[in-house]
Structure formats: structure tokens, C-alpha cells
Design a protein around this motif. Structure first.
Motif, PDB file in Angstrom:
ATOM      1  N   TYR A   1      20.490  -8.268   5.328  1.00  0.00           N
ATOM      2  CA  TYR A   1      20.467  -7.181   6.302  1.00  0.00           C
ATOM      3  C   TYR A   1      19.213  -7.326   7.168  1.00  0.00           C
ATOM      4  CZ  TYR A   1      17.293  -5.271   2.765  1.00  0.00           C
ATOM      5  OH  TYR A   1      16.272  -5.114   1.866  1.00  0.00           O
ATOM      6  N   PRO A   2      19.196  -6.716   8.363  1.00  0.00           N
ATOM      7  CA  PRO A   2      18.030  -6.857   9.251  1.00  0.00           C
ATOM      8  C   PRO A   2      16.765  -6.302   8.600  1.00  0.00           C
ATOM      9  CG  PRO A   2      19.908  -6.027  10.480  1.00  0.00           C
ATOM     10  CD  PRO A   2      20.298  -5.986   9.033  1.00  0.00           C
ATOM     11  N   SER A   3      15.669  -7.029   8.709  1.00  0.00           N
ATOM     12  CA  SER A   3      14.406  -6.613   8.098  1.00  0.00           C
ATOM     13  C   SER A   3      13.824  -5.368   8.760  1.00  0.00           C
ATOM     14  CB  SER A   3      13.384  -7.753   8.172  1.00  0.00           C
ATOM     15  OG  SER A   3      13.825  -8.867   7.440  1.00  0.00           O
ATOM     16  N   SER A   4      14.295  -5.025   9.933  1.00  0.00           N
ATOM     17  CA  SER A   4      13.826  -3.844  10.642  1.00  0.00           C
ATOM     18  C   SER A   4      14.443  -2.554  10.098  1.00  0.00           C
ATOM     19  CB  SER A   4      14.158  -3.962  12.128  1.00  0.00           C
ATOM     20  OG  SER A   4      15.546  -4.167  12.314  1.00  0.00           O
ATOM     21  N   THR A   5      15.328  -2.684   9.097  1.00  0.00           N
ATOM     22  CA  THR A   5      16.081  -1.545   8.591  1.00  0.00           C
ATOM     23  C   THR A   5      15.295  -0.793   7.516  1.00  0.00           C
ATOM     24  OG1 THR A   5      18.092  -2.860   8.908  1.00  0.00           O
ATOM     25  CG2 THR A   5      18.299  -0.848   7.627  1.00  0.00           C
ATOM     26  N   LEU A   6      15.325   0.523   7.577  1.00  0.00           N
ATOM     27  CA  LEU A   6      14.740   1.352   6.527  1.00  0.00           C
ATOM     28  C   LEU A   6      15.606   1.235   5.271  1.00  0.00           C
ATOM     29  CD1 LEU A   6      12.349   3.439   6.371  1.00  0.00           C
ATOM     30  CD2 LEU A   6      14.086   5.215   6.647  1.00  0.00           C
ATOM     31  N   HIS A   7      14.954   1.016   4.111  1.00  0.00           N
ATOM     32  CA  HIS A   7      15.714   0.840   2.875  1.00  0.00           C
ATOM     33  C   HIS A   7      14.851   1.223   1.676  1.00  0.00           C
ATOM     34  CE1 HIS A   7      13.575  -2.948   3.617  1.00  0.00           C
ATOM     35  NE2 HIS A   7      13.583  -3.138   2.305  1.00  0.00           N
TER      36      HIS A   7
ATOM     37  N   ASP B   1      11.535   4.628   0.416  1.00  0.00           N
ATOM     38  CA  ASP B   1      11.896   4.146   1.755  1.00  0.00           C
ATOM     39  C   ASP B   1      10.758   3.358   2.390  1.00  0.00           C
ATOM     40  OD1 ASP B   1      14.522   4.935   2.134  1.00  0.00           O
ATOM     41  OD2 ASP B   1      13.970   6.944   2.775  1.00  0.00           O
ATOM     42  N   HIS B   2      11.108   2.211   2.976  1.00  0.00           N
ATOM     43  CA  HIS B   2      10.113   1.389   3.654  1.00  0.00           C
ATOM     44  C   HIS B   2      10.816   0.410   4.590  1.00  0.00           C
ATOM     45  CE1 HIS B   2      11.403  -1.064   0.235  1.00  0.00           C
ATOM     46  NE2 HIS B   2      11.010  -2.128   0.917  1.00  0.00           N
ATOM     47  N   VAL B   3      10.044  -0.168   5.481  1.00  0.00           N
ATOM     48  CA  VAL B   3      10.494  -1.266   6.337  1.00  0.00           C
ATOM     49  C   VAL B   3       9.631  -2.471   6.007  1.00  0.00           C
ATOM     50  CG1 VAL B   3      10.699  -2.119   8.705  1.00  0.00           C
ATOM     51  CG2 VAL B   3      11.300   0.241   8.177  1.00  0.00           C
TER      52      VAL B   3
ATOM     53  N   ASP C   1      13.066 -11.701   9.972  1.00  0.00           N
ATOM     54  CA  ASP C   1      14.199 -11.161  10.727  1.00  0.00           C
ATOM     55  C   ASP C   1      15.269 -10.603   9.800  1.00  0.00           C
ATOM     56  OD1 ASP C   1      13.220 -11.928  13.313  1.00  0.00           O
ATOM     57  OD2 ASP C   1      13.795 -13.986  12.842  1.00  0.00           O
ATOM     58  N   VAL C   2      15.483 -11.279   8.688  1.00  0.00           N
ATOM     59  CA  VAL C   2      16.541 -10.902   7.745  1.00  0.00           C
ATOM     60  C   VAL C   2      15.936 -10.763   6.358  1.00  0.00           C
ATOM     61  CG1 VAL C   2      18.759 -11.559   6.722  1.00  0.00           C
ATOM     62  CG2 VAL C   2      18.270 -12.127   9.115  1.00  0.00           C
ATOM     63  N   SER C   3      16.234  -9.645   5.701  1.00  0.00           N
ATOM     64  CA  SER C   3      15.827  -9.427   4.313  1.00  0.00           C
ATOM     65  C   SER C   3      17.030  -9.659   3.411  1.00  0.00           C
ATOM     66  CB  SER C   3      15.305  -8.000   4.120  1.00  0.00           C
ATOM     67  OG  SER C   3      14.160  -7.762   4.901  1.00  0.00           O
ATOM     68  N   MET C   4      16.753 -10.126   2.198  1.00  0.00           N
ATOM     69  CA  MET C   4      17.838 -10.417   1.266  1.00  0.00           C
ATOM     70  C   MET C   4      17.465 -10.013  -0.150  1.00  0.00           C
ATOM     71  SD  MET C   4      19.321 -14.117   2.413  1.00  0.00           S
ATOM     72  CE  MET C   4      20.565 -13.910   1.147  1.00  0.00           C
ATOM     73  N   THR C   5      18.450  -9.544  -0.879  1.00  0.00           N
ATOM     74  CA  THR C   5      18.317  -9.309  -2.317  1.00  0.00           C
ATOM     75  C   THR C   5      19.394 -10.104  -3.027  1.00  0.00           C
ATOM     76  OG1 THR C   5      17.416  -7.067  -2.046  1.00  0.00           O
ATOM     77  CG2 THR C   5      18.429  -7.586  -4.156  1.00  0.00           C
ATOM     78  N   VAL C   6      18.968 -10.956  -3.961  1.00  0.00           N
ATOM     79  CA  VAL C   6      19.899 -11.682  -4.826  1.00  0.00           C
ATOM     80  C   VAL C   6      19.830 -11.019  -6.201  1.00  0.00           C
ATOM     81  CG1 VAL C   6      20.577 -13.909  -5.773  1.00  0.00           C
ATOM     82  CG2 VAL C   6      19.420 -13.811  -3.553  1.00  0.00           C
ATOM     83  N   PHE C   7      20.918 -10.431  -6.630  1.00  0.00           N
ATOM     84  CA  PHE C   7      20.945  -9.714  -7.904  1.00  0.00           C
ATOM     85  C   PHE C   7      21.049 -10.697  -9.066  1.00  0.00           C
ATOM     86  CE2 PHE C   7      22.041  -6.647  -4.736  1.00  0.00           C
ATOM     87  CZ  PHE C   7      21.553  -5.436  -5.209  1.00  0.00           C
ATOM     88  N   LEU C   8      20.283 -10.424 -10.136  1.00  0.00           N
ATOM     89  CA  LEU C   8      20.212 -11.349 -11.268  1.00  0.00           C
ATOM     90  C   LEU C   8      20.721 -10.752 -12.581  1.00  0.00           C
ATOM     91  CD1 LEU C   8      16.710 -12.930 -10.524  1.00  0.00           C
ATOM     92  CD2 LEU C   8      18.968 -13.904 -10.035  1.00  0.00           C
TER      93      LEU C   8
ATOM     94  N   THR D   1       0.828  -1.205   0.000  1.00  0.00           N
ATOM     95  CA  THR D   1       0.000   0.000   0.000  1.00  0.00           C
ATOM     96  C   THR D   1       0.864   1.256   0.000  1.00  0.00           C
ATOM     97  OG1 THR D   1      -0.090  -0.030   2.427  1.00  0.00           O
ATOM     98  CG2 THR D   1      -1.857  -1.179   1.243  1.00  0.00           C
ATOM     99  N   LEU D   2       2.172   1.094  -0.100  1.00  0.00           N
ATOM    100  CA  LEU D   2       3.079   2.231  -0.037  1.00  0.00           C
ATOM    101  C   LEU D   2       2.945   3.095  -1.285  1.00  0.00           C
ATOM    102  CD1 LEU D   2       5.417   3.560   1.578  1.00  0.00           C
ATOM    103  CD2 LEU D   2       6.986   2.205   0.169  1.00  0.00           C
ATOM    104  N   ILE D   3       2.669   4.366  -1.083  1.00  0.00           N
ATOM    105  CA  ILE D   3       2.578   5.297  -2.203  1.00  0.00           C
ATOM    106  C   ILE D   3       3.966   5.504  -2.795  1.00  0.00           C
ATOM    107  CG2 ILE D   3       2.035   7.687  -2.846  1.00  0.00           C
ATOM    108  CD1 ILE D   3      -0.045   7.682  -0.611  1.00  0.00           C
ATOM    109  N   GLY D   4       4.069   5.401  -4.098  1.00  0.00           N
ATOM    110  CA  GLY D   4       5.342   5.619  -4.769  1.00  0.00           C
ATOM    111  C   GLY D   4       6.053   4.341  -5.170  1.00  0.00           C
TER     112      GLY D   4
END
Length: 215
Positions: A144-150, A92-94, A105-112, A34-37
Motif C-alpha cells: 500500500y502507499p507509504s503516504s497512507t495513515l495506518h 496510527d502513523h505515516v 513509496d510503497v509499504s509492505m507487510t509480509v505475514f509470518l 518517537t511515536l508515543i504508544g
């Protein structure tokens, strides 16, 4: 703690994942937020192609030594495949705390895609001491921790393709995970592991896991 995971996927793995997903229809990413943008495309996680590609990614992660040391995985939530064409971004979002009935607890991005094939699209993570940006080689990942703003910066050329996933760790406190990662890496890479020093280090590591693990 941000942990760089090198070569989670081989070049052949990346080619296979892209073969599975790029022939499929990606939908508007706003359907899952629901995040605008938010402006990206996502492959529905229930699609057969997403499931097959996700299973490959999870299997490779499960065998990755640094991932296991740093994340202490208890459950890996099925990956979501995202696509950013020029002009697309994610502000920006959490990440949500509960996904599919599991704690994130942990978020991950695997680049393709290789960084040279697109411009922009950096994963930008707030550290509490400034921001850090990541645009990694195809097959590499950042945890990185999922609680982090990114956020994901706007893509200005080419296409950014990535697998996004979340992990419930058996050690939910990121500070404790960092201690275990440092100690576990010392055990793995150190030269003092023979004799009583090594025995004490291993004892301390596993006793801390017993003390801190949810399971």
C-alpha cells in the motif's frame, strides 16, 4: 491502491525465516520511532539473522510477478522483522519519507504467522473512504502507499510476527502505478494479446513506463 500478494513466501520459506529470527533477541520497537504508544518488538536490522532472513524475503519478492507489476520496484529497503505479544500495538502513523537514503513509496507487510495462532494484530489502513483491515495467511503480503495513515491493532492472544519493508518505486505517483498495474495485468491475463490489439497494449504500457519512470 492496496494489492494483495499471495504466496510471496512458501511454507518452507516461512519456516526458514522463523528459524533464523526466533532464536535472536528482539529489542524494544520504540528505539526506531518517537511515536508515543508504539509498543512492539523488533529484530535489529544489522543482525546477521535479520540480514539473512531479509535477503530471502527480498529475493522471493523480486520474483513475484504481481509485486513487480503493482509496485514497479526500483529499490527494496532491507526488511525489518517485528513481533507483537499480547497487549502490544502500533498506533496510527505515516511511514517516514526517506529510509536509508531511499524514498519510501510503497509499504509492505509480509505475514509470518497463521491468523488462527493469534487474535487482534490487524493491519488497519485508512483509505480515504473508511478503513480496511488485513490479517493474512503466513507467506502472504499486502502492499500500500507509504503516504497512507495506518496502524497495527492490539494483539490479545498469541504472537503476531511479520516482515515489514519499504520500496522506492520507479513510478512515484500511486495513481500512475495503479494505471500501469491495471494495464499490465490485462496484458498478462487477457485473451486479446495476439495480433494488433496485443501489440498496441504492450506499446502503450511500455511507453507509459518511459513517460512516468524516474529511472
Amino acid at each position: 491502491m492496496h494489492v494483495l500478494l499471495k504466496k510471496v513466501l512458501t511454507a518452507e520459506d516461512v519456516a526458514r525465516v522463523k528459524e533464523l529470527i526466533l532464536g535472536e533477541v528482539f529489542t524494544n520497537g520504540k528505539e526506531t520511532s518517537t511515536l508515543i504508544g508504539k509498543h512492539n518488538l523488533q529484530l535489529p536490522v544489522e543482525s546477521p539473522a535479520s540480514q539473512a532472513a531479509g535477503e530471502l524475503v527480498v529475493e522471493r519478492l523480486s520474483r513475484h510477478e504481481t509485486f513487480n507489476l503493482a509496485v514497479q520496484p526500483q529499490f527494496i529497503i532491507s526488511p525489518m522483522f517485528s513481533k507483537y505479544d499480547p497487549g502490544m500495538e502500533y498506533p496510527d502513523h505515516v511511514d517516514e519519507a526517506i529510509m536509508g537514503g531511499h524514498r519510501s513509496d510503497v509499504s509492505m507487510t509480509v505475514f509470518l504467522n497463521e491468523p488462527a495462532t493469534y487474535e487482534g494484530g490487524e493491519l488497519v489502513i485508512e483509505t480515504g473512504n473508511g478503513e480496511r483491515s488485513y490479517r493474512l495467511a503466513a507467506g502472504d503480503a499486502i502492499a500500500y502507499p507509504s503516504s497512507t495513515l495506518h496502524h497495527v491493532a492490539r494483539v490479545t492472544r498469541g504472537t503476531r510476527l511479520a516482515a515489514i519493508l519499504w520500496v522506492q518505486s520507479r513510478v512515484r505517483d500511486p495513481a500512475k502505478r495503479e494505471i500501469l498495474y491495471d494495464l499490465g495485468s490485462t496484458i498478462r491475463d487477457g485473451n486479446l494479446m495476439e495480433g494488433p490489439y496485443g501489440d498496441r497494449l504492450r506499446q502503450s504500457y511500455w511507453n507509459l513506463v518511459r513517460l512516468w519512470a524516474d529511472a
